[in-house]
Design a protein around this motif. Sequence first.
Motif: not given
Length: 385
Positions: A227-232, A239-243, A373-376
Amino acid sequence: MKKLIQKLLQQYIGDSGYKKHVLILIFGRIVAQAVPILLTPLFTRIYSPEEFGVFSVYFTIVSMIALISNFRYSLAIILPVKEDKAKSLVYIASLFSLGTSILFYIVLLIWGNQILNGIGVPELVDYKILLSLNILIVAIYESLYYFRIRRKDYKLISIAIIVQSIVVVSTRILMGFGGRTNDGLLYAYFLGYILSYFILLHKSELIKKIRINWKEIKVVLSRYKNFPRFSLIADTFSVLGDKAPNLLLSKLWGSTYVGYMSMSDKILGSPIWFVTSSVGDVFKQEASERIQKEGNCEKIFYKTSKTLFLYGIIPFVLIFLLVPSITPFLLGAEWSEVGQYIRIFSIMFFAKFVVTPVAYIMYIVGKQKLNIFFQAGKFFVILIA
C-alpha cells in the motif's frame, strides 16, 4: 402507502443485503447533499467566485496532503480477516497522519508564504494552523471511515455524513451573514469533519480499549507494505490528476476561474458522488468478502459496472443539453460561465460514474503496481491538456 413502499422494496431489493447497504448509504448521502445543493443559489449570492476559488485551492491542498499522509494503510483496513489486525491498521494510519500533519505545519512555518503566494492564494497565509489541523482530521477520519465500512455500520456512516452536511451548511450561512465570507467556507469544511469524525469514533472501541501490540504492528506493516509502496504512488497521481487543475488555474488566471470550476464540480460532482461513493463503499466490503470466501469477485464486479453504465446514460445526456441554459437563472448572472464548465465536464463525470465505484478492485486483487501506470497515464494526459 407504507404497504406500497414495502412491496416495492421487496420486489426490487428482496433479501439482498448488498442492495440494502447501498440504499442506506445512498439515502444518507442524498439527505446530506440535498440541502447544500438546494441552498447553492443562496451561497452564490453570499460568497463570490473568488472566495469559492480560494476555498477550492484550500480544499485541494487538504485533500492532497491528507490522502498521502496515512501512507494509504487506511485502504487495507477492510482486508484482514482478524479484527485485531484491522485495529492495528487504524492506529498505524492515524500515527502516520499525525506525523505528516506536524511536518506539513513546520514546512508552512518556514516556506508557507512563498508557497501560498506562488500558487496564487495569498489569502491563505494566515490559515496555516487551520490547514494543518484540517489535513489531520480528514486523514484520521478516512481511517475510521474504512473501519466502520469493515463492520458494515452503514447507518452510523449515513448519520455522520448527514451531520457533517448540516454543520457545513449552517456554518456557511452564519459566517456568511456575519460578514466572514473570507473564511466562512474554510471553517465550515473543518467543523463538518470534526463533528463527523467524533460520531464515527463513538463506541468504536478504538479509544477505550487501546491495545497496541508492537509485534503485530510490525507484522501488519510488512503484510500490507504494497500500500505505501504502490498505492501511495498511484493515489498521489490520482489526486494530482483530479486536483492539479485547481492549482494551475489559480496560478495562471486567478481564483475566480477556480471558483467557476469548483462550482461546476459541486453542482455536477456532488449528486454523482453520493451514488458512486455509496455503491463503491459497499462494493469494497462485499468484493473483499467474496474474495475471502469464494476466491474471486467477478460476478459482482461486472454486475455493478453494467448497472451503473445503463443507469447513467440518460441523466448525463440531459445534463449536457439542458444545464448551461438554466445556470444563470439558478446561480445568478455572475456565475453564468459555470454552465459551460458543466457541459464540458459532464462527459468526464459519466466515465467517473461508471468506473469510480469499482476501481477499488485493484487493491482487492493486489494489483497496486499496475494501478500506478493507470493513474500516471491519467495524470499526464490531464496535465498536458
